[in-house]
Design an enzyme around this catalytic site. Structure first.
Site, short mmCIF file in Angstrom:
data_model
loop_
_atom_site.label_atom_id
_atom_site.label_comp_id
_atom_site.label_asym_id
_atom_site.label_seq_id
_atom_site.Cartn_x
_atom_site.Cartn_y
_atom_site.Cartn_z
N ARG A 127 0.68 -1.10 0.22
CA ARG A 127 0.48 -0.37 0.15
C ARG A 127 1.47 1.11 0.00
O ARG A 127 1.47 1.40 1.10
CB ARG A 127 -1.07 0.19 1.36
CG ARG A 127 -1.87 -1.19 1.22
CD ARG A 127 -3.14 -0.49 -0.08
NE ARG A 127 -4.36 -2.19 -0.06
CZ ARG A 127 -4.17 -3.14 -1.13
NH1 ARG A 127 -3.49 -2.94 -0.85
NH2 ARG A 127 -5.31 -3.33 -0.59
N HIS B 141 -0.70 -0.26 -9.55
CA HIS B 141 -1.59 -1.45 -8.40
C HIS B 141 -1.77 -2.93 -9.57
O HIS B 141 -3.26 -2.70 -9.12
CB HIS B 141 -2.98 -0.74 -8.64
CG HIS B 141 -3.31 -1.23 -6.63
ND1 HIS B 141 -4.09 -0.19 -5.91
CD2 HIS B 141 -2.91 -2.58 -6.74
CE1 HIS B 141 -3.29 -1.43 -4.89
NE2 HIS B 141 -4.11 -2.40 -5.30
P1 NAP Z 1 -1.83 -12.16 5.08
O1 NAP Z 1 -1.68 -13.19 4.68
O2 NAP Z 1 -2.29 -11.27 6.32
O3 NAP Z 1 0.36 -11.67 5.42
C1 NAP Z 1 0.75 -10.72 6.05
C2 NAP Z 1 1.60 -10.50 6.75
O4 NAP Z 1 2.23 -9.20 7.50
C3 NAP Z 1 2.03 -11.56 8.34
O5 NAP Z 1 2.57 -12.09 7.98
C4 NAP Z 1 1.58 -10.67 9.20
O6 NAP Z 1 2.59 -10.76 10.35
C5 NAP Z 1 2.80 -9.23 9.01
N1 NAP Z 1 2.37 -8.09 9.64
C6 NAP Z 1 1.29 -7.96 9.97
N2 NAP Z 1 1.32 -6.82 10.54
C7 NAP Z 1 2.84 -6.35 10.94
C8 NAP Z 1 3.38 -5.28 11.37
N3 NAP Z 1 3.04 -5.05 12.60
N4 NAP Z 1 4.53 -6.08 12.15
C9 NAP Z 1 5.15 -6.70 11.44
N5 NAP Z 1 4.94 -7.86 10.29
C10 NAP Z 1 3.62 -7.49 10.72
O7 NAP Z 1 -1.60 -10.88 4.06
P2 NAP Z 1 -1.26 -10.85 3.01
O8 NAP Z 1 -2.63 -11.82 2.05
O9 NAP Z 1 0.40 -11.75 2.63
O10 NAP Z 1 -1.61 -9.67 1.99
C11 NAP Z 1 -0.57 -8.44 2.31
C12 NAP Z 1 -1.10 -7.73 1.66
O11 NAP Z 1 -0.44 -7.25 0.57
C13 NAP Z 1 -2.26 -6.98 1.40
O12 NAP Z 1 -3.02 -6.73 3.20
C14 NAP Z 1 -2.59 -5.70 0.41
O13 NAP Z 1 -1.98 -3.91 1.24
C15 NAP Z 1 -1.32 -5.98 -0.27
N6 NAP Z 1 -1.64 -6.06 -1.63
C16 NAP Z 1 -1.41 -5.48 -2.52
C17 NAP Z 1 -1.54 -6.02 -4.27
C18 NAP Z 1 -2.12 -5.17 -5.23
O14 NAP Z 1 -2.19 -5.59 -6.01
N7 NAP Z 1 -1.07 -4.00 -5.18
C19 NAP Z 1 -2.50 -7.22 -4.67
C20 NAP Z 1 -2.83 -7.68 -3.37
C21 NAP Z 1 -2.99 -7.61 -1.91
P3 NAP Z 1 1.75 -12.29 11.13
O15 NAP Z 1 2.51 -13.53 10.00
O16 NAP Z 1 2.24 -12.35 12.42
O17 NAP Z 1 0.72 -12.57 11.12
C1 GLV Z 2 -5.22 -5.75 -3.80
O1 GLV Z 2 -4.57 -4.62 -3.17
C2 GLV Z 2 -5.88 -6.20 -2.59
O2 GLV Z 2 -5.54 -5.74 -1.34
O3 GLV Z 2 -6.06 -7.48 -3.37
#
Ligand code: NAP
Ligand code: GLV
Length: 312
Positions: free
Chosen positions: A228, A276
């Protein structure tokens, strides 16, 4: 079963077609502003928060993306009545991890093998082999070790890069060095040549990519932000590029999207912008996941849902 479709910025016709095929018995309707009728499930993405109103029979709200920040913000900002105690279920991977792996691996190889420098030489017709480089000398830090960050880290490690991950809770991952908690953040970044950000957007992670973190990295570092825009302190990023601390930055996400035409990121010759797209929400994979979760919910299974306290 009644399903309320409240998704903005998507191809509604294609989504509805896929949902009708996957759930032939369900009555699926698109949300209209005065709709407060009963529904079993709401499918929500960047829509009006009124779609999240309490309604009879509501069993779950599906956030049709990985990040739940926009949904939580929509609730906060509109200050309208929102269904309480209804689980919010987000997309987990659903084809996004592979896309993130491809994006991050492309950046790691491009920078780790100095192809960015050769691109510049090529444009100037310069024939100049640079010093040989090994991916083993190009440490990479991945912020976030969840559904998207972990496969990215594991793939980069499998390519030979020394990889560390940063998460909230402690992890043990073969072939990867793991750091957990804010107290470890600088140690995590220390000496890294590239950082890939895949954290969720929460109050704790906002502005995490700042001067302090860039200074902890090795000189001529690379930053790849796939999560983000609010994770980055824009002025610190520009300053780190200007001072040479950072060699190049790749940004897929921004504080305000679409990125304004006048934004300095567009004009900077060492910032690459993508709109994005690092991981799109894919209709077949996402519908399959939602249908599977609805089936399990209907069988009485408790679905993994967003922790509202943590914000992800
Ligand atoms: P997820 O499975 O919830 O993983 C989040 C990770 O971040 C976990 O390992 C979590 O730690 C860690 N985390 C959260 N808060 C933290 C903190 N304060 N300090 C350190 N580590 C922290 O999420 P995801 O599915 O991988 O997605 C991650 C992000 O990618 C989404 O939230 C979104 O913003 C972004 N995204 C972007 C796109 C795009 O097209 N650009 C697409 C999809 C997603 P724990 O393992 O300990 O809980
Ligand atoms: C895209 O940014 C998502 O969070 O799926």
């Amino acid at each position: 079963m009644d399903i309320l479709f409240a998704m903005n910025g998507v191809n509604t016709r294609d989504w509805l077609e896929a949902l009708h095929i996957a759930l032939p018995q369900a009555r699926i309707r698109t949300w209209e502003p005065d709709d407060v009728a009963a529904a079993d499930y709401v499918l929500f993405w960047k829509a009006d928060a009124r779609a999240l109103a309490p309604r009879d029979g509501l069993k779950a709200i599906f956030n049709m993306g990985a990040g739940v920040d926009a949904l939580l913000r929509a609730v906060e900002e509109r200050e309208c009545e929102v269904a309480a105690n209804v689980p919010i279920v987000r997309l987990e991977d659903a084809g996004m991890a592979q896309q993130m792996v491809e994006y991050a691996a492309y950046c790691a190889l491009r920078f780790g093998r100095r192809f960015d420098e050769y691109e510049s030489h090529s444009r100037q017709r310069v024939w100049q082999p640079l010093d040989a480089c090994r991916v083993g000398d190009f440490p990479i830090g991945v912020l976030g070790a969840g559904k998207l960050g972990l496969p990215v880290a594991q793939t980069l490690a499998s390519l030979g890069f020394p990889v560390r991950i940063y998460s909230r809770s402690a992890k043990v991952v073969e072939g990867v060095t793991a750091y957990a908690g804010a107290a470890c953040l600088e140690a995590f970044a220390s000496g890294a040549r590239m950082l890939v950000n895949l954290l969720p957007n929460t109050p704790e992670t906002e502005n995490i990519l700042d001067r302090r973190l860039f200074n902890a990295m090795a000189d001529k570092g690379y930053v790849v932000n796939l999560a983000r825009g609010s994770h980055i302190v824009d002025d610190d990023l520009i300053a780190a590029l200007e001072s040479g601390k950072l060699a190049r930055v790749v940004l897929d996400v921004f504080r305000d999207e679409p990125l304004a035409q006048s934004h300095p990121f567009w004009l900077h010759d060492r910032i690459d912008v993508t709109p994005h797209i690092s991981a799109r929400t894919l209709i077949p994979e996402s519908v399959a996941q939602v249908v599977d979760k609805i089936r399990r919910s209907e069988q009485g299974e408790k679905l993994v849902c967003v922790d509202l306290q943590r914000g992800y």
